[in-house]
Design a protein around this motif. Structure first.
Motif, PDB file in Angstrom:
ATOM      1  N   SER A   1       0.772  -1.215   0.020  1.00  0.00           N
ATOM      2  CA  SER A   1      -0.129   0.111  -0.041  1.00  0.00           C
ATOM      3  C   SER A   1       0.724   1.166  -0.009  1.00  0.00           C
ATOM      4  O   SER A   1       0.367   2.461  -0.408  1.00  0.00           O
ATOM      5  CB  SER A   1      -0.866   0.099   1.327  1.00  0.00           C
ATOM      6  OG  SER A   1      -1.877  -1.264   1.318  1.00  0.00           O
ATOM      7  N   SER A   2       1.996   1.172   0.396  1.00  0.00           N
ATOM      8  CA  SER A   2       2.956   2.212   0.442  1.00  0.00           C
ATOM      9  C   SER A   2       3.429   2.807  -0.944  1.00  0.00           C
ATOM     10  O   SER A   2       4.054   3.750  -1.157  1.00  0.00           O
ATOM     11  CB  SER A   2       4.321   2.214   1.397  1.00  0.00           C
ATOM     12  OG  SER A   2       4.986   1.003   0.735  1.00  0.00           O
ATOM     13  N   LYS A   3       3.384   1.642  -1.818  1.00  0.00           N
ATOM     14  CA  LYS A   3       3.704   1.983  -3.283  1.00  0.00           C
ATOM     15  C   LYS A   3       2.350   2.491  -3.853  1.00  0.00           C
ATOM     16  O   LYS A   3       1.440   2.318  -3.371  1.00  0.00           O
ATOM     17  CB  LYS A   3       4.270   0.646  -3.818  1.00  0.00           C
ATOM     18  CG  LYS A   3       5.456  -0.028  -2.905  1.00  0.00           C
ATOM     19  CD  LYS A   3       6.536   0.810  -2.885  1.00  0.00           C
ATOM     20  CE  LYS A   3       7.475  -0.243  -2.401  1.00  0.00           C
ATOM     21  NZ  LYS A   3       8.809   0.264  -2.155  1.00  0.00           N
ATOM     22  N   LYS A   4       2.780   2.687  -5.364  1.00  0.00           N
ATOM     23  CA  LYS A   4       1.322   3.177  -6.132  1.00  0.00           C
ATOM     24  C   LYS A   4       0.772   1.682  -6.481  1.00  0.00           C
ATOM     25  O   LYS A   4       1.333   0.677  -6.576  1.00  0.00           O
ATOM     26  CB  LYS A   4       1.701   3.884  -7.225  1.00  0.00           C
ATOM     27  CG  LYS A   4       2.723   3.301  -8.393  1.00  0.00           C
ATOM     28  CD  LYS A   4       3.082   4.306  -9.430  1.00  0.00           C
ATOM     29  CE  LYS A   4       4.226   3.790 -10.380  1.00  0.00           C
ATOM     30  NZ  LYS A   4       4.261   4.519 -11.546  1.00  0.00           N
ATOM     31  N   TRP A   5      -0.345   1.632  -6.334  1.00  0.00           N
ATOM     32  CA  TRP A   5      -1.040   0.392  -6.793  1.00  0.00           C
ATOM     33  C   TRP A   5      -2.549   0.422  -7.421  1.00  0.00           C
ATOM     34  O   TRP A   5      -3.238   1.724  -7.263  1.00  0.00           O
ATOM     35  CB  TRP A   5      -1.413  -0.484  -5.341  1.00  0.00           C
ATOM     36  CG  TRP A   5      -2.326   0.362  -4.469  1.00  0.00           C
ATOM     37  CD1 TRP A   5      -1.730   1.013  -3.439  1.00  0.00           C
ATOM     38  CD2 TRP A   5      -3.655   0.249  -4.108  1.00  0.00           C
ATOM     39  NE1 TRP A   5      -2.742   1.565  -2.542  1.00  0.00           N
ATOM     40  CE2 TRP A   5      -3.730   1.021  -3.066  1.00  0.00           C
ATOM     41  CE3 TRP A   5      -4.672  -0.475  -4.918  1.00  0.00           C
ATOM     42  CZ2 TRP A   5      -5.105   1.286  -2.690  1.00  0.00           C
ATOM     43  CZ3 TRP A   5      -5.925  -0.215  -4.314  1.00  0.00           C
ATOM     44  CH2 TRP A   5      -6.228   0.624  -3.425  1.00  0.00           C
ATOM     45  N   THR A   6      -2.947  -0.357  -7.951  1.00  0.00           N
ATOM     46  CA  THR A   6      -4.346  -0.456  -8.618  1.00  0.00           C
ATOM     47  C   THR A   6      -4.790  -1.888  -8.500  1.00  0.00           C
ATOM     48  O   THR A   6      -4.201  -3.022  -8.458  1.00  0.00           O
ATOM     49  CB  THR A   6      -4.615   0.149  -9.993  1.00  0.00           C
ATOM     50  OG1 THR A   6      -5.713   0.239 -10.267  1.00  0.00           O
ATOM     51  CG2 THR A   6      -3.653  -0.554 -10.930  1.00  0.00           C
ATOM     52  N   LEU A   7      -6.104  -2.208  -8.861  1.00  0.00           N
ATOM     53  CA  LEU A   7      -6.726  -3.524  -8.758  1.00  0.00           C
ATOM     54  C   LEU A   7      -8.080  -3.277  -9.481  1.00  0.00           C
ATOM     55  O   LEU A   7      -8.620  -2.306  -9.599  1.00  0.00           O
ATOM     56  CB  LEU A   7      -7.044  -4.197  -7.406  1.00  0.00           C
ATOM     57  CG  LEU A   7      -7.831  -3.280  -6.200  1.00  0.00           C
ATOM     58  CD1 LEU A   7      -9.321  -3.654  -6.602  1.00  0.00           C
ATOM     59  CD2 LEU A   7      -7.650  -3.690  -4.878  1.00  0.00           C
ATOM     60  N   THR A   8      -8.403  -4.431 -10.048  1.00  0.00           N
ATOM     61  CA  THR A   8      -9.858  -4.477 -10.760  1.00  0.00           C
ATOM     62  C   THR A   8     -10.279  -6.041 -10.632  1.00  0.00           C
ATOM     63  O   THR A   8      -9.388  -6.896 -10.113  1.00  0.00           O
ATOM     64  CB  THR A   8      -9.636  -4.141 -12.079  1.00  0.00           C
ATOM     65  OG1 THR A   8     -11.016  -4.106 -12.714  1.00  0.00           O
ATOM     66  CG2 THR A   8      -8.916  -5.205 -12.869  1.00  0.00           C
TER      67      THR A   8
END
Length: 349
Positions: free
Chosen positions: A114-121
């Motif tokens: 979570s401390s990095k950039k993230w995305t989900l789908t």
């Protein structure tokens, strides 16, 4: 996702994870990362892998986190997760207390990601369609509309969502106390001094919500969550929470109460609220038993038990973050800001 959602850059190391059912999208996402000059780090899972781990792992493995797992996540620049609906399992479901122990053990892993950039789908599968009560073509159309993929320019549509939500945040940011009134529900909480976030599809895809972490000891009253949900792959429905001085002092679920009780016992922070979110996605109107979509339904409000969002000013820490949805549409309720009606029966006023 490699572009609009995560903005992958040349030389970045991006973790791409998903189940084997997501393989068509998985392959395209890997190619998109490569075209942008990024390095995809690939992690494929088989159906039921998490459930097998919860059922079969020894206590030592269940409650530990190998340093190599944490180091691997710390070494990435971002992550893309492709989720699928859980497959039905043969035999008895995993013990929810064991699942809670695993969630607690992997908290440092989740915090590092979570401390990095993230995305989900969420990838549409027959299991997801069945859970939503739709055929697979109907469900694929539902997913497409939720993400504005049925429009000529989806990125432009997400830009419109961002602008609309800026207007909502302008009003919400002037409020100190939020009250939610609905059947079996009368709950107040404070958001004074907290910073509302505009969720415009960059992290969750789809999105369409504004959210904030409430003052930790402020929630008072009762709330009923009528939309069904899942936690750790197990159904939970008809949740009632009673809160006092911010803490969940009573909790009951009409279906899956053992799952609810185990989750709330994960750690002390699990009994405090980490989020209040207001859904605004007009492309999602039908519940699908999938939190990624359902919490964005325009006309709903959701609260999360557990971990808060530091970027909104939240201080609560927990291994869990469980969103539960209250439907305010169709003469079902109101959201009031400092006593003034902000939303009534699912419509902003």
């Amino acid at each position: 996702m490699a572009g609009y959602c995560i903005g992958a850059q040349a030389g970045e190391r991006i973790l791409l994870s998903g189940g084997v059912q997501t393989l068509p999208l998985f392959e395209e996402a890997a190619r998109a990362l490569l075209r942008r000059g990024a390095l995809p780090v690939l992690r494929l899972e088989y159906p039921g892998q998490a459930e097998d781990f919860a059922q079969l792992a020894s206590d030592l493995i269940l409650e530990s986190l190998h340093p190599a797992e944490l180091a691997d996540v710390q070494a990435i620049d971002g992550s893309i997760r492709l989720l699928t609906q859980s497959l039905p399992r043969l035999g008895a479901p995993a013990d929810p207390t064991r699942q809670a122990r695993r969630v607690k053990a992997t908290q440092p892993l989740n915090a590092a990601r979570s401390s990095k950039k993230w995305t989900l789908t969420q990838y549409p599968t027959p299991q997801g369609a069945a859970a939503a009560g739709m055929s697979l073509p109907e469900y694929e159309d539902f997913v497409s509309r939720a993400m504005f993929l049925n429009t000529p320019d989806p990125v432009a549509e997400w830009g419109k969502v961002r602008v609309r939500q800026v207007q909502l945040i302008e009003r919400l940011s002037r409020a100190d106390v939020i009250r939610i009134v609905a059947p079996q529900t009368d709950l107040t909480l404070s958001v004074r001094g907290r910073t509302w976030a505009n969720s415009d599809g960059k992290r969750n895809m789809p999105s369409g919500e504004v959210f904030v972490s409430p003052i930790e000891d402020s929630a008072e009253g009762q709330i009923y969550f009528g939309l069904p949900s899942e936690y750790a792959g197990q159904p939970v429905e008809g949740i009632t929470l009673r809160l006092k001085a911010g803490q969940i002092v009573e909790a009951h679920a009409e279906i899956g109460d053992d799952v609810l009780q185990a989750a709330l016992s994960t750690d002390p922070g699990a009994r405090f609220l980490g989020e209040i979110g207001i859904g605004s996605n007009g492309g999602i109107q039908t519940p699908s038993r999938n939190i990624l979509y359902d919490e964005k339904i325009g006309g709903t409000v959701h609260l999360a038990a557990g971990r808060s969002y530091p970027e909104t000013g939240g201080l609560n820490q927990s291994a869990i973050h469980w969103d539960m949805i209250c439907d305010l549409r169709g003469n079902r309720g109101q959201i009031l800001l400092d006593g003034e009606v902000f939303q009534e029966n699912g419509l902003f006023v």
